[in-house]
Design a protein around this motif. Structure first.
Motif, mmCIF file in Angstrom:
data_model
loop_
_atom_site.group_PDB
_atom_site.id
_atom_site.type_symbol
_atom_site.label_atom_id
_atom_site.label_comp_id
_atom_site.label_asym_id
_atom_site.label_seq_id
_atom_site.Cartn_x
_atom_site.Cartn_y
_atom_site.Cartn_z
ATOM 1 N N ALA A 19 38.481 -6.492 -15.244
ATOM 2 C CA ALA A 19 37.210 -6.832 -15.891
ATOM 3 C C ALA A 19 36.651 -8.101 -15.277
ATOM 4 C CB ALA A 19 37.400 -7.017 -17.398
ATOM 5 N N ASP A 20 35.370 -8.126 -15.092
ATOM 6 C CA ASP A 20 34.676 -9.305 -14.574
ATOM 7 C C ASP A 20 34.548 -10.326 -15.702
ATOM 8 O OD1 ASP A 20 32.981 -11.228 -13.566
ATOM 9 O OD2 ASP A 20 31.348 -9.861 -13.096
ATOM 10 N N GLN A 21 35.223 -11.435 -15.578
ATOM 11 C CA GLN A 21 35.158 -12.535 -16.544
ATOM 12 C C GLN A 21 34.684 -13.772 -15.772
ATOM 13 O OE1 GLN A 21 35.418 -10.289 -19.033
ATOM 14 N NE2 GLN A 21 36.443 -11.849 -20.237
ATOM 15 N N SER A 22 33.517 -13.676 -15.188
ATOM 16 C CA SER A 22 32.997 -14.697 -14.286
ATOM 17 C C SER A 22 32.842 -16.061 -14.946
ATOM 18 C CB SER A 22 31.637 -14.273 -13.737
ATOM 19 O OG SER A 22 31.753 -13.118 -12.954
ATOM 20 N N THR A 23 33.065 -17.086 -14.141
ATOM 21 C CA THR A 23 32.819 -18.470 -14.535
ATOM 22 C C THR A 23 31.963 -19.110 -13.451
ATOM 23 O OG1 THR A 23 34.953 -18.624 -15.665
ATOM 24 C CG2 THR A 23 33.887 -20.691 -15.060
ATOM 25 N N VAL A 41 30.732 -19.431 -18.825
ATOM 26 C CA VAL A 41 31.788 -18.422 -18.784
ATOM 27 C C VAL A 41 31.197 -17.140 -19.354
ATOM 28 C CG1 VAL A 41 34.073 -17.763 -19.626
ATOM 29 C CG2 VAL A 41 33.593 -20.156 -19.061
ATOM 30 N N ASP A 43 31.951 -13.360 -20.668
ATOM 31 C CA ASP A 43 33.023 -12.532 -21.224
ATOM 32 C C ASP A 43 32.493 -11.115 -21.412
ATOM 33 O OD1 ASP A 43 35.046 -11.323 -22.687
ATOM 34 O OD2 ASP A 43 35.444 -13.115 -23.869
ATOM 35 N N ASN A 44 32.861 -10.240 -20.494
ATOM 36 C CA ASN A 44 32.403 -8.852 -20.519
ATOM 37 C C ASN A 44 33.278 -7.941 -21.364
ATOM 38 O OD1 ASN A 44 30.051 -8.704 -18.679
ATOM 39 N ND2 ASN A 44 31.514 -9.573 -17.232
ATOM 40 N N ALA A 45 34.351 -8.461 -21.927
ATOM 41 C CA ALA A 45 35.301 -7.616 -22.645
ATOM 42 C C ALA A 45 35.440 -8.069 -24.097
ATOM 43 C CB ALA A 45 36.657 -7.648 -21.945
#
Length: 145
Positions: A19-23, A41, A43-45
């Protein structure tokens, strides 16, 4: 006029289970020997779409993990773009004679959680803090990803 940062820099396919959890970290100015930045941050999930729960879990984690933190303000507000957010301001004294104010803003848009975080001194929360507010207020998630 400031440059618009869209962050459309790459594409990547993720296998199942990833999962993409980009920062993102946006460097800001230095003032009085204190270097500023704004962290975002993504949070895609999210297990659910509950803004209050999303914010509270993250505030509790930060305050619980960092001795000396005190919540000064925590409130819901509407951003100029119409998105509802939770804003928290936390006072932290990491060492004697050094007080840091941490501003956190939480929002959920289309099932995606966004957490903004910035640290300030007592003086810069009133100056650079206004710039940070402008950036957050102008935030527009790109639904095309």
């Amino acid at each position: 006029m400031a440059d618009e940062n869209t962050n459309n820099r790459f594409r990547m396919s993720l296998p199942e289970g990833w999962a993409d959890q980009s920062t993102y970290i946006f460097d800001g100015p230095e003032s009085g020997g204190f270097k500023h930045n704004l962290t975002l941050v993504i949070d895609n999930a999210l297990p659910e779409d509950d803004l209050d729960l999303f914010a509270q879990e993250r505030i509790d984690a930060v305050v619980g993990a960092t001795p000396g933190m005190e919540i000064l303000k925590q409130e819901k507000k509407n951003l100029p773009n119409g998105n509802e957010a939770v804003e928290a301001v936390i006072k932290w004294i990491p060492v004697d004679d050094k007080i840091i104010f941490v501003k956190k803003v939480y929002l959920i848009v289309d099932g995606v959680g966004f957490t903004f975080s910035a640290e300030f001194t007592k003086q810069t929360i009133k100056t650079i803090g206004l710039q940070v507010d402008e950036m957050i207020n102008g935030f527009s998630p790109d639904p095309t990803g």
